[in-house]
Design an enzyme around this catalytic site. Structure first.
Site, PDB file in Angstrom:
ATOM      1  N   SER A  56      41.844  38.822  32.060  1.00 50.11           N
ATOM      2  CA  SER A  56      40.973  38.338  30.988  1.00 50.11           C
ATOM      3  C   SER A  56      41.782  37.615  29.906  1.00 50.11           C
ATOM      4  O   SER A  56      42.484  36.662  30.184  1.00 50.11           O
ATOM      5  CB  SER A  56      40.158  39.503  30.433  1.00 50.11           C
ATOM      6  OG  SER A  56      39.023  39.054  29.742  1.00 50.11           O
ATOM      7  N   ASP A 185      34.763  39.550  35.164  1.00 50.66           N
ATOM      8  CA  ASP A 185      35.949  39.940  34.400  1.00 50.66           C
ATOM      9  C   ASP A 185      36.865  40.893  35.163  1.00 50.66           C
ATOM     10  O   ASP A 185      36.436  41.911  35.697  1.00 50.66           O
ATOM     11  CB  ASP A 185      35.488  40.607  33.101  1.00 50.66           C
ATOM     12  CG  ASP A 185      36.589  40.681  32.059  1.00 50.66           C
ATOM     13  OD1 ASP A 185      37.611  41.344  32.334  1.00 50.66           O
ATOM     14  OD2 ASP A 185      36.433  40.090  30.978  1.00 50.66           O
TER      15      ASP A 185
END
Length: 299
Positions: A56, A185
């Site tokens: 991320s 994610d």
């Protein structure tokens, strides 16, 4: 989007002297700005990672550094980007090649508001020119395969779609489609990816920016607080489990408990609060290198 995979993944760089150092930068939204201090500490020590991994925001910082952007440039760039709401508005206006409406996922794919590739193109257009093979430091980007329910490590092909997948935070950024598969994610499966590089380096430096809530809350959380708080809880539990089972050589945990995942406009406060970790990184890394050299000599 579907993307080809035209390049061969890079191998860890061999240091001319001393141990091979791997750097793993975890996911945690705006808290990830503190990763910059870790990079700055290594640079001031005259050290360069042989291999990096990021999840991320950690993947964004790692790949930015791997393209040749130094720590000071990262801070300057971040201040121009989210130093204030005014700065952000100026950036939106100045980037005429990308319409503001293109940032938003009109179809609400996966119930999200924004399109990851459009956000990255707005914030870091330089990355459009890079593939993993052109990065100056071999880097691995972690995302989550939604259907397979497992992590996916990207280390070849174009950088931008891999990053779009890695930052696809549920309800905020749309899932990213790569070669027919959907990714979200990377923090959902591997919020601190030190295990992705630990077998290929001698020393692993890992920066965990999940944190825990410092105090009890006295009022019922809002819907948004429950949503993002739940994500934070998931990240924290996954990270703690991993750290207990496979701790990195050097663990850095910045004091970011008072900041939330989406506090991007609190850049200056985050950098100021987490500045002391620079000396912490230097001290721990110096000790790790000394121990490595002692063990190497004795063997």
């Amino acid at each position: 989007m579907d993307f080809a995979t035209p390049s061969t993944p890079q191998k860890p760089q061999k240091a001319s002297s001393g141990p091979r150092i791997g750097l793993a930068l975890g996911g945690g939204g705006a808290r990830g700005f503190s990763h910059i201090h870790v990079i700055e500490a290594m640079v001031e020590m005259g050290l360069r990672p042989s291999l990096m991994a990021g999840t991320s925001i950690g993947a964004v910082v790692a790949t930015g550094f791997a393209t040749g952007i130094d720590a000071k440039e990262m801070v300057d760039y971040a201040e121009r980007l989210v130093g204030s709401h005014k700065h952000a508005l100026k950036l939106l206006i100045s980037r005429r090649t990308l319409g503001i409406l293109e940032l938003f996922d009109i179809k609400r794919s996966g119930g999200a508001l924004l399109k990851g590739d459009a956000v990255l193109e707005l914030a870091l257009p330089e990355l459009l020119q890079h593939s993993f093979s052109t990065l100056t430091i071999p880097t691995r980007v972690v995302a989550t395969d939604f259907s397979a329910m497992c992590q996916k490590v990207f280390d070849e092909g174009p950088v931008m779609p891999a990053l779009a997948a890695s930052i696809a935070m549920p309800s905020i950024i749309s899932p990213s489609k790569i070669n027919g598969r959907f990714y979200i994610d990377g923090g959902m499966t591997n919020p601190l990816p030190h295990d992705v590089i630990e077998n290929d380096v001698d020393i692993v430096v890992a920066c965990d920016v999940n944190g825990v809530r410092p105090t009890m809350i006295n009022t019922a959380p809002t819907t948004a607080e429950v949503l993002f708080g739940s994500i934070q809880i998931t990240l924290h539990v996954l990270t703690e489990t991993k750290l207990n089972k496979h701790p990195p050589t050097v663990l850095v945990q910045p004091p970011i408990e008072d900041f939330r995942l989406l506090d991007f406009f609190k850049l200056k406060q985050i950098l100021k609060t987490t500045l002391p970790i620079k000396e912490d990184v230097k001290r721990k890394l110096d000790a790790a290198i000394t121990l490595y050299e002692q063990q190497k000599t004795s063997s």
